[in-house]
Write an enzyme that holds these catalytic residues in place. Sequence first.
Site, PDB file in Angstrom:
ATOM      1  N   SER A   1      -8.816   6.287-118.989  1.00 21.04           N
ATOM      2  CA  SER A   1      -8.471   6.804-117.811  1.00 21.04           C
ATOM      3  C   SER A   1      -6.831   6.311-117.500  1.00 21.04           C
ATOM      4  O   SER A   1      -6.094   6.997-118.185  1.00 21.04           O
ATOM      5  CB  SER A   1      -9.480   6.397-116.709  1.00 21.04           C
TER       6      SER A   1
ATOM      7  N   ASP B   1     -17.711  14.240-116.461  1.00 20.73           N
ATOM      8  CA  ASP B   1     -16.838  13.232-115.657  1.00 20.73           C
ATOM      9  C   ASP B   1     -16.448  13.982-114.414  1.00 20.73           C
ATOM     10  O   ASP B   1     -15.703  14.862-114.455  1.00 20.73           O
ATOM     11  CB  ASP B   1     -15.878  13.135-116.863  1.00 20.73           C
TER      12      ASP B   1
ATOM     13  N   HIS C   1     -17.412   9.041-116.785  1.00 15.50           N
ATOM     14  CA  HIS C   1     -16.286   8.391-116.773  1.00 15.50           C
ATOM     15  C   HIS C   1     -16.497   6.792-117.185  1.00 15.50           C
ATOM     16  O   HIS C   1     -15.502   6.120-117.011  1.00 15.50           O
ATOM     17  CB  HIS C   1     -15.280   8.502-115.495  1.00 15.50           C
TER      18      HIS C   1
END
Length: 291
Positions: free
Chosen positions: A158, A235, A269
């Site tokens: 991320s 995600d 995620h």
Amino acid sequence: MFIFSTSKMTAITQVSSNKMFGGFQKVYSHESTECKCTMKFGVYIPPQAEVKKCPVLYWLSGLTCTEQNFVSKAGAQRVAAEKGIILVAPDTSPRGVNIEGEDDSWDFGSGAGFYVDATEEKWKTNYRMYSYVTKELPDVINANFSSLPDKMSIFGHSMGGHGALICALKNPGKFQSVSAFAPISNPIKAPWGIKAFTGFLRGDQSKLQEYDATELVKKYIGPALNMLVDQGKADNSYVEGQLLPDNLSAECASNNVPINLRMHEGYDHSYYFIATFIEEHINHHAKFLLQ
């Protein structure tokens, strides 16, 4: 553990140590010259480091994380022990530097340093995570552990995936390979990135582009990056336009920068996603670190 470095030792303090897969998962703290505060990092020392120098794989975590998220959730140590790779996972921002507003938001400030060197007056003294990751932390590792200084790779998740990509792109040849899970690939076009860059970098467009992987790929000249990116199709951050890996892939194609972008049905995620593919990522880096 043998220490092979002849560099001046940097003072580090052991916070914890646990034997794991024949090596040791440790956490250390030290006084950072870049961030002007006490910083922590996790380091997994494989059993091979008892008798020889080992390559180093740096992990950069995402928003709200500390060094503990990767250490506790990724399940990376077993593979690192098999391959003889040192794993290093720093914190994601300075802590407790008493800047007004640093703890007000989960996606900006504490836990959200975005791996940039801030230019905004309020933040520029402490929020220097780019220089911390690319300069100070490797110096600390090479001075205190049995590492190979010219054998480093980097990966992340991320915000940390963004960090890994820009660290590799801005320093051709420094890292042998780079990979990322669900990276913020084009932050100047994503809400998270726009907020952080506006706050840390004064909204200076040229500065913003210097920390955007998609923009950096357009002008990349250097050794092969050996880039692997995994993205889950379930995600929410991807669905909501925070990550934009397709923009990165398109610019890689335009500039003939090889990238292996893998899209995965059903994955989100979280660290469940990371744990699923972490072995493949470490094996990817091992191909270049162990040459």
